[in-house]
Enzyme design. Structure first.
Site, PDB file in Angstrom:
ATOM      1  N   GLU A 288      12.794  28.304  16.183  1.00 27.20           N
ATOM      2  CA  GLU A 288      12.265  29.408  14.797  1.00 27.20           C
ATOM      3  C   GLU A 288      12.301  30.624  15.268  1.00 27.20           C
ATOM      4  O   GLU A 288      13.444  30.773  15.861  1.00 27.20           O
ATOM      5  CB  GLU A 288      11.094  29.548  16.087  1.00 27.20           C
ATOM      6  CG  GLU A 288      10.356  28.298  16.386  1.00 27.20           C
ATOM      7  CD  GLU A 288       8.555  28.434  17.827  1.00 27.20           C
ATOM      8  OE1 GLU A 288       8.650  29.478  17.646  1.00 27.20           O
ATOM      9  OE2 GLU A 288       8.483  27.626  17.908  1.00 27.20           O
TER      10      GLU A 288
ATOM     11  N   GLU B 288       8.257  23.072  23.092  1.00 31.43           N
ATOM     12  CA  GLU B 288       8.247  23.879  24.343  1.00 31.43           C
ATOM     13  C   GLU B 288       8.051  23.831  25.620  1.00 31.43           C
ATOM     14  O   GLU B 288       7.510  24.093  25.983  1.00 31.43           O
ATOM     15  CB  GLU B 288       8.315  25.464  23.691  1.00 31.43           C
ATOM     16  CG  GLU B 288       9.078  26.385  22.869  1.00 31.43           C
ATOM     17  CD  GLU B 288       7.576  27.424  22.709  1.00 31.43           C
ATOM     18  OE1 GLU B 288       6.634  27.288  23.266  1.00 31.43           O
ATOM     19  OE2 GLU B 288       7.805  28.038  21.543  1.00 31.43           O
TER      20      GLU B 288
END
Lengths: 709, 709
Positions: free
Chosen positions: A343, A176
């Protein structure tokens, strides 16, 4: 060969492949249970397991590496990798440097933070360290240490990758990247970054005079240029931020490229990946902004496949458009790589999330309908943090398919159902496509606002009225584009595709009956020219809430109004218009664009009677310009979208007696799959094509049919 | 006699009375259908109907009043009132001046806006008119016009009030006063307001020198004092805002008092009411701030009963604590008036809200469990706006029990069920009470931040670090108090009451086993002394996340630490503590309060071993001071709350085998009512006291039992 990516799919050994992965953190489990967890994952039908490899965990003291459990059995990464192979699962590794994962210090070793100087850290606009654990990605010190970690861990990975006979099939590069910058609303004013920024400007402007003309400054050399800071007071200051946002994208590309090149230097040949976060409060309207921050690397490094973090928190008609819209946007920006969920919500970190199995099953099957080509359940297994390593305490995740002790929950059978469906339908499902007669133009410069105006920004820096604008790009993209048009189309069961206006070919756009572009007052000349040409060649452009009259630097740029023979002005007044025969359509902004034109038909007027909507034939095509802001906040907005679509006979994809039911049809080579999705907390019965379907609250049904002729 | 209020209840003709009302806007309905709508409301079991009376609608031109339909049958208010009486419904009228109600210009006539000078309008801190339709409440011009409207409409109301034989039983004074100020984040810098502010300060400080000492200023007279503006940079500036917030409350009290006195001058003797908004995105954490803006009028005008706008949008375990908490807070601030819902969600204005009948029924019965003593369905009937009068377009509200044409929806039978239950149980239900062994202290100065930091504030003015504070009052009250402690208690099925620390008697507090106070670093000396005395007399005070060491003006004030013999300091570090034997409790802030004390027991330590929690015996009582911020974001937080409660043997109200089920027991004189609430989207089975109950997703059950002995 392992896993590769092409034509919007994962391939395994060259054949289309649906990646079904589950996240299991070996470092949060009793090593004696590792095999049990892996077997449960495999038995659920998954083909892959994913895990972080925390730097801190394996290098507890500087230079003391443990990957075989010498100091603690939980550090026996080699054993874990071998167990993956034994059980028959491919492995995705995520060795950082950053892993986040609610691991203390985001996975960085505490000793690293002690050793690093302030020069290795991200700096705010006042010259202060932003947070001790937020490093400057491109500082030599941070990279040197990170590469020492890579020197240790990458050979382990290389020797267990597919081509070496091991199970490792993919690797995530860092984690991220940009999330801290987004949350803190600041890039990094570290001198190393400022230096790169100056290099970026030198490349872009060549001569300092050109930069000075743009910014209204008087720098003698690029080495004097300061990055923009603080609240925007003038258009000149705004222009500096425009370039700073471009640099932000360049900077992330540099960082990921630097890591990826280093990784490749170890002979690692697996597909790389990276993950993009951004659901907030059950809505993903800000996620596309985060996708946009990777646009340079998306355009330059095809061996990194980006995946989305799909964590909707709750499943509802309220956010049903979100995952679809994000999938379409990522597909537009990553045309060759598959859209996958790096995810994929399973279980929850937070107490305010309940992960009802039936709701989640509906979300999972909706994701298949919405074109997901792979996913990684996050988390498949719960974990218990090693002492002192958990950011939020001991227990990591709740309501996962498998708990830390190895018992299954009611979510486990759901994962079996999903995998069984994917396996049963196989390539037919993977190659299936939806149909769309309408294409929505994505213009990523409207998303370049993470430093000036975003949901998470504590100190907003862009007040549009200060620089004479009427349309806030954040408002436009979140409320008119994402929660407006894209939610409206989804609610109407109108299939759509998205194309990146800066990279797509004109012919691509001309395949659709309509092109919708949700705009601000600015757009660069090249994109304006593309739209003008699209119309001239026969396209129908629907443009709202304004025809841009400036370029991205807010200099006059009237390619579109010139092409359409229109003069555009501004008018204020009651937030209501009459448009396409619909009275009192509510406008989300009181300011409107009004038009003077020699030809064309007035299709919308303000209450004062000014024309704020035009239908004009231009060349072989036409333009419908609607100079007022409408998202999807009233019935009339939906009606208006439907009316405009009907101008080109674009109808709902299926005739459903209950319009609350979402219908997505995927066309395979031999079969069609009609997904019926009930996002409502109410039992629904409906008739489709003469057949009656009953859906429990928050449920789905799939109708598979052989394709005719 | 009509309706009065006393002992926390409505009374009708002196007897306890449950107000069951529905909102029907005659001006949005075909007059030929008025009677039909009223009969449907009455047949649902309601006893009252409520409506706005829009100034604009009845005075289309200045001085041209129409209340008998001369110019338009929809203006025949007299007929509507008579129909209410004929059908047998009491009537609540809401004649403005402001009505909001998504009526164009909030119900003000357009001609009024044209006639009024800038001097009649609210002014922002830069001297600009905030919005043409936002008047200065206390400007002479606005009040003069408003009283002309009152001169016309009040005699109509007076002649149809209960005491005159008519149906009018209550009147609302204006509507949601302060909502614009809250949304725009500014009070009003109109000279008329500034004048009142100066008078307020003169009253408060007497001598200008006293004010100068407080603000660090050098004014010669009160007439020179300027109201605070802009971002707070110093503690002196902060102090000026403290008083400005108090003035804000005084100003609203003045306005409502002015209107109420005028209303009374017409011989109107009905109970007055006012409504308070504040649910945002399905959570009411900011609503108590809005309640606090009425605190002066709550303390001075007992003939105005305040009601809450309960519009949860969706019903879920995520917001199940919200209505309960707001009811308890209003009850604490309005001990004599009943807690009622002036707007009780039925149907929806917005598309992103679906009002499932089963969900709403659960919410309605939960409201009965949570102590509501009356409500007004908003909206009972849908409306169609007269041309040009609807803010969002033609259709007003969706999914109401009755649509504009007079057909009933699936929500209608729900309203019947609710009314039938209330009627059946009658006074027994009305007089029933919940039990609580824990009381939570409400300290409204922590809510005095609508001008400096609130959810809706676009330009936040308080950055606590700039003035050396660690605890942001907004964070404390929203995340630690409302979504933390109050949500935790509700989740645990621990009954609680709330008391206003500035107005309640010490004996009131001593009735409970524990008093919890969620604090910032400041609290006035009197309240500190109250808490110290409460402890000395045998109470158990649980105070977190800090023992205040300053007064509200940030001057040193150590009444509490002195009384407890404690020195308090600050420490930063990892956001984790060990508390009451629970390891690694996550803290929502990294800064903690640490203690030095000669006596007492350390009950919590930071990771570095500093004492950040103390249990001290003082006088006849004890203090548990927890110097770290915990809301309810992890399992451990709930466990911690439970552990502290168990120190005084405070246990869950009922033993339920499934802790997800909310249980509220109300004790009547002869019966108990146990409400079982399933806020989850899942069928639940549980055992309570040996008996098995099964609850559908989002449903309720009520177990009524005769009381023993």
């Amino acid at each position: 060969m392992g896993i590769t990516a092409a034509r919007g799919m994962f391939l395994k050994d060259g054949k289309p492949y649906f990646l079904i992965s589950g996240e299991i953190h070996y470092f949060r489990l009793d090593p004696r249970l590792w095999e049990k967890h892996l077997r449960l994952l495999r038995d659920s039908g998954a083909n892959t397991v994913s895990t972080y490899i925390p730097w801190d965990w394996h290098e507890p003291e500087p230079g003391v590496l443990d990957v075989n459990g010498a100091s603690h059995p939980g550090r026996n990464l080699i054993l874990y990798i071998e167990l993956c192979k034994k059980v028959g699962l491919d492995l995705i590794v995520k060795p950082g440097p950053y892993i986040l994962a609610e691991y203390e210090l985001h996975g960085l070793p505490a000793w690293l933070l002690e050793r690093c100087s302030p020069g290795a850290r991200a700096i705010d606009q006042h010259g202060n360290v932003i947070s001790p654990d937020l490093m400057c990605y491109m500082s030599e010190e941070y990279l040197t240490y990170s590469f020492l970690w890579y020197d240790h861990i990458m050979p382990v990975i290389a020797s267990h990758q597919k081509s070496a006979g091991g199970p490792i099939a993919m690797m995530q590069v860092c984690n991220e990247v940009g999330v801290f910058q987004w949350l803190s609303g600041q890039l990094d004013y570290n001198p190393a970054v400022v230096h790169l920024y100056r290099e970026f400007l030198r490349e872009r402007y060549s001569a300092i005079d050109a930069a000075n003309r743009m910014y209204g400054t008087a720098y003698r050399t690029f080495d004097e240029v300061d990055p923009p800071k603080g609240v925007i007071g003038t258009r000149d200051q705004y222009r500096a931020y425009v370039d700073f946002h471009l640099f932000y994208r360049h900077y992330f590309a540099l960082y990921l490229d630097t890591l990826a090149r280093k990784i490749r230097s170890f002979g690692i040949d697996v597909l790389l990946t990276h993950n993009i976060p951004g659901w907030i409060f059950g809505n993903a309207a800000e996620l596309p902004m985060l996708i946009s921050t990777y646009e340079e690397v998306l355009r330059t490094r095809s061996d990194i496949v980006f995946g989305l973090d799909h964590i909707p928190e709750f499943v509802s008609y309220r956010n049903a458009h979100s995952d679809l819209a994000c999938n379409k946007i990522l597909a537009a920006m990553q045309p060759h790589g598959p859209v996958w969920a790096a995810e994929f919500q399973a279980g929850t970190r937070e107490h305010f999330v309940k992960n009802d199995p039936a709701d989640m099953e509906t979300f999972y099957f909706a994701s298949l309908a919405h074109g997901l080509r792979g996913f990684n359940y996050y988390m498949f297994s719960q974990g218990i943090n090693p002492s002192g390593k958990g950011y939020y305490g001991k227990t990591f995740y709740h309501q996962t398919p498998v708990n830390a002790g190895g018992s299954v929950s009611r979510l486990y059978p759901v994962t079996r159902n999903v995998a069984a469906f994917i396996k049963r339908e196989g390539e037919e499902l993977l190659r299936s496509e939806t149909r769309a007669r309408v294409v929505v133009g994505l213009y990523t410069p409207y998303f370049h606002t993470e430093l000036t105006t975003s949901q998470m920004l504590k100190e907003k820096r862009l007040y549009i009225e200060k620089i004479g604008l009427s349309l806030d790009p954040r408002f436009v993209r979140e409320e008119l584009f994402f929660n407006g048009l894209l939610r409206g189309l989804q609610t109407l069961n109108i299939g759509y595709n998205i194309r990146d206006l800066e990279t797509c070919a004109e012919e691509e756009l001309l395949r659709y009956r309509q092109l919708w572009v949700v705009t601000t007052e600015f757009m660069d000349a090249k994109t304006q020219a593309l739209l003008a040409s699209y119309v001239a060649k026969g396209g129908h452009l629907v443009i709202t809430p304004a025809i841009p009259v400036m370029d991205n630097y807010l200099h006059p740029c009237t390619v579109l109004t010139d092409a359409f023979g229109v003069r555009a002005g501004k008018a204020s007044g009651p937030p209501k218009v009459t448009a396409l025969g619909i009275e009192e359509v509510f406008c989300q902004l009181s300011e409107k664009q009004v038009y003077a034109s020699s030809g064309g038909e007035v299709v919308a007027i303000t209450r004062a009677g000014e024309p704020c909507g035009l239908g004009i034939r231009v060349g072989a095509g036409r333009v419908t310009a609607l100079g007022f802001a409408f998202g999807y906040t009233t019935d009339e907005h939906l009606l208006l979208i439907e009316k405009i679509l009907s101008l080109d006979r674009i109808r709902r994809d299926a005739h459903v007696s209950d319009p609350d039911i979402q219908v997505v049809t995927r066309y395979g080579t031999k079969y069609t799959y009609m997904f019926l999705l009930n996002y409502h907390n109410r039992r629904k019965s409906c008739t489709i094509g003469g057949r009656r379907h009953t859906l429990s609250p928050l449920s789905y049904a799939i109708v598979k049919k052989a394709r005719k002729g």
